[in-house]
Design an enzyme around this catalytic site. Structure first.
Site, PDB file in Angstrom:
ATOM      1  N   ARG A   1     -15.282 -11.241  21.155  1.00  0.00           N
ATOM      2  CA  ARG A   1     -16.023 -10.396  20.211  1.00  0.00           C
ATOM      3  C   ARG A   1     -16.953  -9.448  20.985  1.00  0.00           C
ATOM      4  O   ARG A   1     -17.891  -9.904  21.654  1.00  0.00           O
ATOM      5  CB  ARG A   1     -16.865 -11.320  19.317  1.00  0.00           C
TER       6      ARG A   1
ATOM      7  N   HIS B   1     -30.852 -15.354  20.704  1.00  0.00           N
ATOM      8  CA  HIS B   1     -29.828 -14.315  20.552  1.00  0.00           C
ATOM      9  C   HIS B   1     -29.330 -13.921  21.931  1.00  0.00           C
ATOM     10  O   HIS B   1     -30.129 -13.758  22.864  1.00  0.00           O
ATOM     11  CB  HIS B   1     -30.390 -13.080  19.839  1.00  0.00           C
TER      12      HIS B   1
ATOM     13  N   PRO C   1     -22.521 -17.512  12.163  1.00  0.00           N
ATOM     14  CA  PRO C   1     -21.289 -16.771  11.915  1.00  0.00           C
ATOM     15  C   PRO C   1     -20.842 -15.874  13.070  1.00  0.00           C
ATOM     16  O   PRO C   1     -21.672 -15.237  13.729  1.00  0.00           O
ATOM     17  CB  PRO C   1     -21.622 -15.907  10.687  1.00  0.00           C
ATOM     18  N   ASN C   2     -19.562 -15.897  13.279  1.00  0.00           N
ATOM     19  CA  ASN C   2     -18.849 -15.055  14.259  1.00  0.00           C
ATOM     20  C   ASN C   2     -19.067 -15.487  15.713  1.00  0.00           C
ATOM     21  O   ASN C   2     -18.431 -14.949  16.606  1.00  0.00           O
ATOM     22  CB  ASN C   2     -19.226 -13.571  14.094  1.00  0.00           C
TER      23      ASN C   2
ATOM     24  N   GLU D   1     -35.420 -19.872  18.331  1.00  0.00           N
ATOM     25  CA  GLU D   1     -34.461 -18.837  17.927  1.00  0.00           C
ATOM     26  C   GLU D   1     -33.853 -18.211  19.176  1.00  0.00           C
ATOM     27  O   GLU D   1     -34.567 -17.922  20.144  1.00  0.00           O
ATOM     28  CB  GLU D   1     -35.200 -17.776  17.101  1.00  0.00           C
TER      29      GLU D   1
ATOM     30  N   ASN E   1     -28.926 -20.041  17.022  1.00  0.00           N
ATOM     31  CA  ASN E   1     -28.470 -18.647  16.969  1.00  0.00           C
ATOM     32  C   ASN E   1     -27.811 -18.476  15.607  1.00  0.00           C
ATOM     33  O   ASN E   1     -26.649 -18.865  15.408  1.00  0.00           O
ATOM     34  CB  ASN E   1     -27.482 -18.332  18.098  1.00  0.00           C
TER      35      ASN E   1
ATOM     36  N   ARG F   1     -31.381  -2.867  19.466  1.00  0.00           N
ATOM     37  CA  ARG F   1     -30.149  -2.510  18.742  1.00  0.00           C
ATOM     38  C   ARG F   1     -30.501  -1.840  17.402  1.00  0.00           C
ATOM     39  O   ARG F   1     -31.588  -1.298  17.251  1.00  0.00           O
ATOM     40  CB  ARG F   1     -29.290  -3.765  18.575  1.00  0.00           C
TER      41      ARG F   1
ATOM     42  N   TYR G   1     -21.798  -9.081  23.878  1.00  0.00           N
ATOM     43  CA  TYR G   1     -22.014 -10.537  23.878  1.00  0.00           C
ATOM     44  C   TYR G   1     -21.466 -11.247  25.111  1.00  0.00           C
ATOM     45  O   TYR G   1     -21.663 -12.456  25.257  1.00  0.00           O
ATOM     46  CB  TYR G   1     -21.413 -11.142  22.598  1.00  0.00           C
TER      47      TYR G   1
HETATM   48  C1  DQA Z   1     -26.739 -12.254  17.601  1.00  0.00           C
HETATM   49  C2  DQA Z   1     -27.392 -10.960  17.127  1.00  0.00           C
HETATM   50  C3  DQA Z   1     -27.141 -10.733  15.649  1.00  0.00           C
HETATM   51  O1  DQA Z   1     -27.730  -9.506  15.246  1.00  0.00           O
HETATM   52  C4  DQA Z   1     -25.656 -10.664  15.382  1.00  0.00           C
HETATM   53  O2  DQA Z   1     -25.413 -10.509  14.008  1.00  0.00           O
HETATM   54  C5  DQA Z   1     -24.917 -11.818  15.937  1.00  0.00           C
HETATM   55  C6  DQA Z   1     -25.262 -12.302  17.267  1.00  0.00           C
HETATM   56  C7  DQA Z   1     -26.869 -12.441  19.130  1.00  0.00           C
HETATM   57  O3  DQA Z   1     -26.661 -13.556  19.594  1.00  0.00           O
HETATM   58  O4  DQA Z   1     -27.159 -11.472  19.849  1.00  0.00           O
HETATM   59  O5  DQA Z   1     -23.985 -12.323  15.339  1.00  0.00           O
HETATM   60  O6  DQA Z   1     -27.398 -13.356  16.983  1.00  0.00           O
END
Ligand code: DQA
Length: 147
Positions: free
Chosen positions: A18, A100, A10-11, A98, A74, A107, A23
Site C-alpha cells: 500500500r 502512525h 483499517p488498510n 498513538e 495505529n 500530509r 508507508y
Molecule cells: C496512518 C495515517 C492515517 O492518516 C492513514 O489513514 C492510515 C495510516 C499511518 O500509519 O501513517 O491508514 O495511520
C-alpha cells in the site's frame, strides 16, 4: 511478565504494497514480528491484532482491559473520524500510545485532526515501521512507572 497489545486498524493489513512511498515496504507480518521480538528483548509479551472494522477495534480495546497493561494503537483512517474509538479508550482507561507510520501533520489537512490524541498518553508519527518499537518503548516505560 507484562503484556501489551499492538492494535492496527483499517488498510494496515496491506502494508508493504500500500503506497510504499508513504508507508514503506515492510509488511504487517514483518512489523508484528519486529514488535514481538522487541517486546521479548524487554521482558514484555507483545500480542498483535489488526482489523478493518471500527466495531472490532472497539471490541479489542474493551477486551484489552484486564488482559494487557496498555495498547500501541495505529487506528489508520479511523484516527481522524472515530468518536467510538475515543470513547472506548476513555471508558476503559487503557494507556494508549498513538502511532502512525507517516507524519500525519505533514500530509492532507484532514489527517491533522486526531480523535485518539486527546485520550492517548502520547503520539509517535513519521518514523515508519521503527515507530512501532519507539511506541512500545514509550508504553513499556509508562506502564513500568505506573506500577
Ligand atoms: C496512518 C495515517 C492515517 O492518516 C492513514 O489513514 C492510515 C495510516 C499511518 O500509519 O501513517 O491508514 O495511520
Amino acid at each position: 511478565m507484562s503484556s501489551v497489545l499492538v492494535l492496527n486498524g483499517p488498510n494496515l493489513n496491506l502494508l508493504g504494497t500500500r503506497q510504499p512511498e508513504i508507508y514503506g515496504h515492510t509488511t504487517l507480518s514483518d512489523v508484528e514480528a519486529m514488535c514481538v521480538a522487541h517486546g521479548e528483548a524487554r521482558g514484555t509479551l507483545v500480542t498483535c491484532r489488526q482489523s478493518n472494522h471500527e466495531g472490532a477495534l472497539v471490541d479489542a480495546i474493551h477486551a484489552a482491559k484486564g488482559t494487557f497493561a496498555g495498547i500501541v494503537l495505529n487506528a489508520g483512517a479511523y484516527t481522524h473520524t472515530s468518536i467510538a474509538l475515543h470513547d472506548a479508550i476513555l471508558s476503559t482507561e487503557m494507556p494508549v500510545v498513538e502511532l502512525h507510520l507517516s507524519n500525519i501533520h505533514a500530509r492532507e489537512t484532514f489527517r491533522h485532526k486526531s480523535m485518539i490524541a486527546p485520550v492517548a498518553i502520547g503520539m509517535i508519527c513519521g518514523f515508519g515501521a521503527i515507530g512501532y518499537t519507539l511506541a512500545l518503548d514509550a508504553l513499556i516505560a509508562h506502564v513500568g512507572e505506573a506500577k
